[in-house]
Design a protein around this motif. Structure first.
Motif, short mmCIF file in Angstrom:
data_model
loop_
_atom_site.label_atom_id
_atom_site.label_comp_id
_atom_site.label_asym_id
_atom_site.label_seq_id
_atom_site.Cartn_x
_atom_site.Cartn_y
_atom_site.Cartn_z
N THR A 20 49.71 7.65 20.70
CA THR A 20 49.59 7.56 19.30
C THR A 20 50.05 9.25 18.92
OG1 THR A 20 47.29 8.47 19.11
CG2 THR A 20 47.44 6.04 19.26
N SER A 21 50.31 9.40 17.66
CA SER A 21 50.72 10.66 17.41
C SER A 21 49.42 11.70 17.62
CB SER A 21 51.26 10.57 15.83
OG SER A 21 50.02 10.32 15.01
N ARG A 22 48.33 11.27 17.60
CA ARG A 22 47.23 12.14 17.82
C ARG A 22 47.05 12.69 19.32
NH1 ARG A 22 42.63 10.33 13.60
NH2 ARG A 22 43.86 10.72 11.72
N ASN A 23 47.40 11.68 20.19
CA ASN A 23 47.11 12.01 21.69
C ASN A 23 48.47 12.16 22.70
OD1 ASN A 23 47.87 9.61 22.06
ND2 ASN A 23 45.97 8.72 23.05
N ARG A 24 49.44 12.00 21.67
CA ARG A 24 50.88 11.85 22.62
C ARG A 24 51.19 13.18 23.35
NH1 ARG A 24 56.12 13.19 20.83
NH2 ARG A 24 57.78 12.00 21.98
N PHE A 25 50.54 14.53 23.20
CA PHE A 25 50.75 15.39 24.03
C PHE A 25 49.71 15.79 24.95
CE2 PHE A 25 54.08 17.53 20.83
CZ PHE A 25 54.79 16.55 21.15
N GLN A 26 48.50 15.24 24.86
CA GLN A 26 47.32 15.37 25.62
C GLN A 26 47.53 15.19 27.06
OE1 GLN A 26 44.09 16.14 24.80
NE2 GLN A 26 43.68 16.19 27.05
N GLY A 27 47.41 16.47 27.79
CA GLY A 27 47.82 16.16 29.21
C GLY A 27 49.16 16.31 29.61
N ARG A 28 50.18 16.73 28.73
CA ARG A 28 51.35 16.76 29.02
C ARG A 28 51.86 18.40 29.46
NH1 ARG A 28 53.58 11.94 29.83
NH2 ARG A 28 52.76 10.43 28.08
N ALA A 29 52.93 18.53 30.15
CA ALA A 29 53.26 19.71 30.51
C ALA A 29 54.59 20.13 29.61
CB ALA A 29 54.04 19.85 31.97
N ALA A 30 54.06 21.64 29.34
CA ALA A 30 55.13 22.04 28.37
C ALA A 30 55.71 23.42 28.36
CB ALA A 30 54.47 22.15 26.81
N LEU A 31 57.06 23.68 28.17
CA LEU A 31 57.65 24.95 28.63
C LEU A 31 58.06 25.57 27.05
CD1 LEU A 31 59.29 27.15 30.09
CD2 LEU A 31 60.95 25.49 30.23
N VAL A 32 57.71 26.94 26.82
CA VAL A 32 57.78 27.66 25.51
C VAL A 32 58.65 28.92 25.89
CG1 VAL A 32 57.02 28.55 23.39
CG2 VAL A 32 55.78 26.51 24.71
N THR A 33 59.91 29.11 25.59
CA THR A 33 60.52 30.16 25.85
C THR A 33 60.17 31.10 24.75
OG1 THR A 33 62.59 29.49 24.75
CG2 THR A 33 62.42 28.74 26.96
N GLY A 34 60.14 32.35 25.08
CA GLY A 34 60.12 33.74 24.02
C GLY A 34 58.67 33.45 23.57
N SER A 35 57.75 33.17 24.70
CA SER A 35 56.47 32.79 24.18
C SER A 35 55.35 34.07 24.47
CB SER A 35 55.99 31.58 25.10
OG SER A 35 56.26 31.58 26.28
N SER A 36 55.88 35.31 24.86
CA SER A 36 54.87 36.28 25.20
C SER A 36 54.33 36.92 23.78
CB SER A 36 55.67 37.63 26.05
OG SER A 36 56.72 38.05 25.33
N ARG A 37 54.90 36.60 22.68
CA ARG A 37 54.58 37.12 21.47
C ARG A 37 55.13 36.35 20.13
NH1 ARG A 37 58.76 42.38 21.10
NH2 ARG A 37 60.58 40.97 21.68
N GLY A 38 54.75 36.68 19.11
CA GLY A 38 55.37 36.07 17.72
C GLY A 38 55.01 34.76 17.61
N LEU A 39 55.82 33.82 17.17
CA LEU A 39 56.01 32.47 16.89
C LEU A 39 55.80 31.62 18.46
CD1 LEU A 39 56.18 30.18 14.84
CD2 LEU A 39 58.34 30.22 15.02
N GLY A 40 56.58 32.17 19.22
CA GLY A 40 56.43 31.35 20.45
C GLY A 40 55.06 31.36 21.08
N LEU A 41 54.30 32.50 20.80
CA LEU A 41 52.93 32.58 21.41
C LEU A 41 51.96 31.61 20.65
CD1 LEU A 41 50.73 33.70 23.06
CD2 LEU A 41 50.78 35.74 21.43
N LEU A 42 52.26 31.64 19.40
CA LEU A 42 51.43 30.63 18.50
C LEU A 42 51.54 29.14 18.75
CD1 LEU A 42 51.58 32.83 15.31
CD2 LEU A 42 49.56 32.37 16.53
N ILE A 43 53.05 28.79 19.13
CA ILE A 43 53.32 27.44 19.45
C ILE A 43 52.74 27.12 20.82
CG2 ILE A 43 55.21 26.00 20.06
CD1 ILE A 43 57.01 27.23 18.16
N ALA A 44 52.80 27.89 21.69
CA ALA A 44 52.17 27.81 23.08
C ALA A 44 50.72 27.53 22.90
CB ALA A 44 52.34 28.76 23.93
N ARG A 45 49.97 28.21 21.99
CA ARG A 45 48.63 28.22 21.67
C ARG A 45 48.34 27.04 21.11
NH1 ARG A 45 45.67 32.42 17.59
NH2 ARG A 45 46.49 30.66 16.01
N GLU A 46 48.89 26.49 20.17
CA GLU A 46 48.86 25.36 19.57
C GLU A 46 48.94 24.03 20.37
OE1 GLU A 46 47.48 23.32 16.16
OE2 GLU A 46 47.78 25.54 16.34
#
Length: 337
Positions: A20-46
């Protein structure tokens, strides 16, 4: 960059579950570029807060270590990989690192970017090449490298962080705007072509956000004057958006499979107005350009934001919110007295 190995797509054992839209990302592997700071870090955190296993990626080993520490303190399953994404071997090396740590990739967030501010007269061809390499060819190469994983994921998702500048050509940001337009076109084209494979693509058009980007940007022409208008616009509440709220909206849109997301009321209004009155919009942009600083008699080039800020007449109170956000997110550079 770490030594590269031949990239292969590992087998993907998955437990059957109702997505479902609520658990679709649970347990999935994600790669976030530019994620050491700023918006990228916040997206990674989310993403981590939603149960994703997250690979961070940036050039600075120190900044990545700090970002990884922040996420681990929240209980995140996170790793990081230091590389220059503009190097041709980077996508293969990065995918190898993801596979070795987390297995197949499910979510790719193309967020890395650079901002250069100044009038068109001061930019050189190399400025456009650098912007396009970072914000078009890097996302292209990573998407192609990730496609074998994403096609068989069951939740394969690409998130493209373009910009309102990728829909409306804001003046004094021409290399950035050109690259973001190209990125948006790539993202929308990928969505059309990958839909049949079950891969979702969300194109994000953020307006200005409070991340401290005004001190991380580079300024040309009359740097202190360019810094003044850009820093004020990127910081004042009526024009900019809280970056943490933006990250939540971005991840939620990707999780729900939305094709497009425009962030900030000002950006939404601008896009609607352009659709209704494109000629008037162009005239307003031309008027805005005439009001912005000229190149100066002896134009400077490539001045860091912190240095431009030191000579700016912009009062400190005008950037308080952005400065605070930048310190939290590792984006701000110290401003001299």
């Amino acid at each position: 960059m770490s030594d590269t190995h031949k990239t292969r797509t590992p087998s993907r054992p998955r437990e059957q579950q109702v997505i479902t839209s609520r658990n679709r990302f649970q347990g999935r592997a994600a790669l976030v570029t530019g994620s050491s700071r700023g918006l990228g870090l916040l997206i990674a955190r989310e993403l981590a807060d939603r149960g994703c296993r997250v690979m961070l990626c940036a050039r600075s080993r120190e900044e990545l270590a700090a970002a990884e520490g922040k996420l681990r303190a929240r209980g995140a399953d996170v790793a990081s990989f230091v590389c220059d994404l503009t190097e041709p071997t980077a996508p293969e090396a990065l995918m190898t690192a993801v596979h070795e740590r987390f297995g197949p990739l499910d979510i790719l967030v193309n967020n890395a970017g650079i901002i250069e501010v100044g009038p068109a007269e001061v930019f050189r061809e190399d400025d456009y090449r650098e912007a396009t390499e970072t914000m078009f060819f890097v996302p292209l190469r990573l998407a192609l490298a990730a496609l074998p994983d994403l096609r068989v994921s069951g939740a394969g998702t690409v998130v493209s962080i373009s910009s309102i500048g990728g829909r409306i050509a804001a003046p004094h940001l021409l290399p950035y705007v050109a690259a973001k337009f190209a990125h948006a076109g790539l993202s929308e084209g990928l969505r059309a072509e990958l839909a049949q494979a079950g891969v979702g693509v969300t194109t994000v058009f953020p307006g200005l956000m409070r991340t401290g980007s005004h001190t991380a940007a580079r300024f040309h022409g009359q740097p202190s004057a360019e810094y003044g208008w850009f820093a004020a616009a990127a910081t004042l509440p009526l024009l900019s958006m809280d970056a943490a709220r933006a990250a939540r909206a971005i991840v939620r849109a990707a999780e729900r499979g939305r094709p497009e997301l425009i962030l900030t009321p000002a950006a939404k209004a601008a896009v609607r107005f352009q659709g209704l009155a494109p000629v008037t919009t162009t005239r307003l942009l031309a008027t805005t350009a005439r009001l912005l600083p000229g190149p100066g008699t002896r134009p400077d080039r490539d001045v860091p934001g912190a240095e431009a800020a030191a000579h700016s007449k912009l009062p400190r109170w005008a950037t308080v919110l952005g400065d605070r956000a930048g310190r939290r997110l590792g984006e701000s550079r110290p401003r001299s007295s």
